[in-house]
Write a protein that holds these residues in place. Structure first.
Motif, mmCIF file in Angstrom:
data_model
loop_
_atom_site.group_PDB
_atom_site.id
_atom_site.type_symbol
_atom_site.label_atom_id
_atom_site.label_comp_id
_atom_site.label_asym_id
_atom_site.label_seq_id
_atom_site.Cartn_x
_atom_site.Cartn_y
_atom_site.Cartn_z
ATOM 1 N N VAL A 30 0.521 18.839 7.268
ATOM 2 C CA VAL A 30 0.367 17.386 7.271
ATOM 3 C C VAL A 30 -1.066 16.983 7.620
ATOM 4 N N SER A 31 -1.631 17.660 8.612
ATOM 5 C CA SER A 31 -2.933 17.263 9.131
ATOM 6 C C SER A 31 -4.040 18.130 8.550
ATOM 7 N N LEU A 32 -5.184 17.503 8.307
ATOM 8 C CA LEU A 32 -6.339 18.217 7.756
ATOM 9 C C LEU A 32 -7.596 17.708 8.440
ATOM 10 N N THR A 82 -28.259 14.863 -0.614
ATOM 11 C CA THR A 82 -28.338 15.846 0.469
ATOM 12 C C THR A 82 -29.743 15.933 1.060
ATOM 13 N N GLN A 83 -29.774 16.172 2.367
ATOM 14 C CA GLN A 83 -31.004 16.345 3.123
ATOM 15 C C GLN A 83 -30.990 17.744 3.747
ATOM 16 N N GLN A 84 -32.159 18.217 4.157
ATOM 17 C CA GLN A 84 -32.236 19.559 4.738
ATOM 18 C C GLN A 84 -31.376 19.672 5.995
ATOM 19 N N GLU A 85 -31.262 18.597 6.745
ATOM 20 C CA GLU A 85 -30.466 18.664 7.977
ATOM 21 C C GLU A 85 -28.961 18.773 7.702
ATOM 22 N N ASP A 86 -28.564 18.634 6.438
ATOM 23 C CA ASP A 86 -27.159 18.817 6.083
ATOM 24 C C ASP A 86 -26.797 20.294 5.938
ATOM 25 N N SER A 87 -27.780 21.170 5.953
ATOM 26 C CA SER A 87 -27.530 22.612 5.829
ATOM 27 C C SER A 87 -26.683 23.074 7.004
ATOM 28 N N ALA A 88 -25.542 23.642 6.692
ATOM 29 C CA ALA A 88 -24.585 24.058 7.720
ATOM 30 C C ALA A 88 -23.399 24.715 7.023
ATOM 31 N N VAL A 89 -22.478 25.229 7.823
ATOM 32 C CA VAL A 89 -21.186 25.669 7.295
ATOM 33 C C VAL A 89 -20.192 24.535 7.509
ATOM 34 N N TYR A 90 -19.477 24.192 6.465
ATOM 35 C CA TYR A 90 -18.471 23.135 6.541
ATOM 36 C C TYR A 90 -17.094 23.796 6.553
ATOM 37 N N LEU A 91 -16.398 23.586 7.656
ATOM 38 C CA LEU A 91 -15.096 24.199 7.882
ATOM 39 C C LEU A 91 -13.990 23.190 7.690
ATOM 40 N N CYS A 92 -12.934 23.634 7.080
ATOM 41 C CA CYS A 92 -11.723 22.833 6.923
ATOM 42 C C CYS A 92 -10.614 23.514 7.727
ATOM 43 N N ALA A 93 -9.780 22.720 8.362
ATOM 44 C CA ALA A 93 -8.634 23.256 9.101
ATOM 45 C C ALA A 93 -7.411 22.414 8.786
ATOM 46 N N SER A 94 -6.249 23.042 8.771
ATOM 47 C CA SER A 94 -5.024 22.269 8.589
ATOM 48 C C SER A 94 -4.027 22.626 9.677
ATOM 49 N N SER A 95 -3.116 21.720 9.940
ATOM 50 C CA SER A 95 -2.072 21.983 10.921
ATOM 51 C C SER A 95 -0.760 21.383 10.432
ATOM 52 N N PRO A 96 0.358 21.967 10.865
ATOM 53 C CA PRO A 96 1.632 21.630 10.233
ATOM 54 C C PRO A 96 2.216 20.281 10.631
ATOM 55 N N ARG A 97 1.777 19.729 11.762
ATOM 56 C CA ARG A 97 2.407 18.504 12.236
ATOM 57 C C ARG A 97 1.330 17.480 12.574
ATOM 58 N N ASN A 102 1.698 15.811 24.367
ATOM 59 C CA ASN A 102 2.223 16.993 25.031
ATOM 60 C C ASN A 102 2.774 18.038 24.056
ATOM 61 N N THR A 103 2.324 18.027 22.836
ATOM 62 C CA THR A 103 2.729 19.049 21.870
ATOM 63 C C THR A 103 1.486 19.651 21.261
ATOM 64 N N TYR A 104 1.314 20.947 21.425
ATOM 65 C CA TYR A 104 0.141 21.590 20.849
ATOM 66 C C TYR A 104 0.358 21.788 19.356
ATOM 67 N N ASN A 105 -0.653 21.488 18.581
ATOM 68 C CA ASN A 105 -0.576 21.545 17.127
ATOM 69 C C ASN A 105 -1.701 22.446 16.635
ATOM 70 N N GLU A 106 -1.383 23.720 16.409
ATOM 71 C CA GLU A 106 -2.419 24.689 16.091
ATOM 72 C C GLU A 106 -3.122 24.363 14.792
ATOM 73 N N GLN A 107 -4.414 24.501 14.788
ATOM 74 C CA GLN A 107 -5.218 24.296 13.585
ATOM 75 C C GLN A 107 -5.582 25.651 12.996
ATOM 76 N N PHE A 108 -5.384 25.788 11.696
ATOM 77 C CA PHE A 108 -5.708 27.014 10.971
ATOM 78 C C PHE A 108 -6.957 26.749 10.137
ATOM 79 N N PHE A 109 -7.970 27.569 10.341
ATOM 80 C CA PHE A 109 -9.257 27.330 9.710
ATOM 81 C C PHE A 109 -9.421 28.140 8.426
#
Lengths: 118, 110
Positions: A30-32, A82-97, A102-109
């Motif tokens: 559900v979550s990204l 794009t600018q030079q300062e945009d150089s980076a690694v862009y990571l995406c993560a998703s989680s099921p809920r 009080n509920t931990y929602n693990e993110q998978f990268f």
């Protein structure tokens, strides 16, 4: 089972070009989240989707950055002029809920897209 | 000042050593405390998470949280060369977005 996938894995752009980075989350998640990771630093939050709704875009560094998730699955992060300062690694993560108190929602990268702006 | 500060390293230890990795934080709203491992050119992989103060053990890994001091630690016992990676602490409020430290690069020498 398939994890989070991102494409392209590597992208070289000339300064001023527009780029589009794709994230395929785990099916049914559900979550990204999008994060930006500069060299030698930890990931920094960019934006968060719950299904197709963008609930938090407080981390986007400028109005050149735009993200969408129109059907609640695949997401695209677009960077205009794009600018030079945009150089980076862009990571995406998703989680099921969605986030619940009080509920931990693990993110998978995913493996990330390494963007180099020349 | 960053919300999460992590000992920068790098850290180099012999195989079999006990490794201690640490982070401090300033935001009292953080509810969950995570440790990720990140190999070169890969995304972060969750090792452990904890919710409350105290210790949590999983195999050779022990996570420790002291909310009163705003201090968290990860201990790795009997370290192996395969443990060589960058370790990231991360913290989460109920809002869902994670705040990361800058990572500590660990090398375990055979």
């Amino acid at each position: 089972g398939a994890g989070v996938s991102q494409s392209p894995r590597y992208k070289v752009a000339k300064r001023g070009q527009d780029v589009a980075l794709r994230c395929d989350p785990i099916s049914g998640h559900v979550s990204l989240f999008w994060y930006q990771q500069a060299l030698g630093q930890g990931p920094e939050f960019l934006t968060y989707f719950q299904n197709e709704a963008q609930l938090d875009k407080s981390g986007l560094p400028s109005d050149r950055f735009f993200a969408e998730r129109p059907e609640g699955s695949v997401s695209t992060l677009k960077i205009q002029r794009t600018q030079q300062e945009d150089s980076a690694v862009y990571l995406c993560a998703s989680s099921p809920r969605t986030g619940k108190r009080n509920t931990y929602n693990e993110q998978f990268f995913g493996p990330g897209t390494r963007l180099t702006v020349l | 000042q960053k919300e999460v500060e992590q000992d920068p390293g790098p850290l180099s230890v012999p195989e079999g050593a006990i490794v201690s990795l640490n982070c401090t934080y300033s935001n009292s709203a953080f509810q969950y405390f995570m440790w990720y491992r990140q190999y070169s050119r890969k995304g972060p992989e969750l090792l452990m998470y904890t919710y409350s103060s105290g210790n949590k053990e999983d195999g050779r890994f022990t996570a420790q949280v002291d909310k009163s001091s705003k201090y968290i630690s990860l201990f790795i016992r009997d370290s192996q060369p395969s443990d060589s990676a960058t370790y990231l602490c991360a913290m989460l409020t109920n809002a869902g977005k994670s705040t990361f430290g800058d990572g500590t690069t660990l090398t375990v020498k055979p």
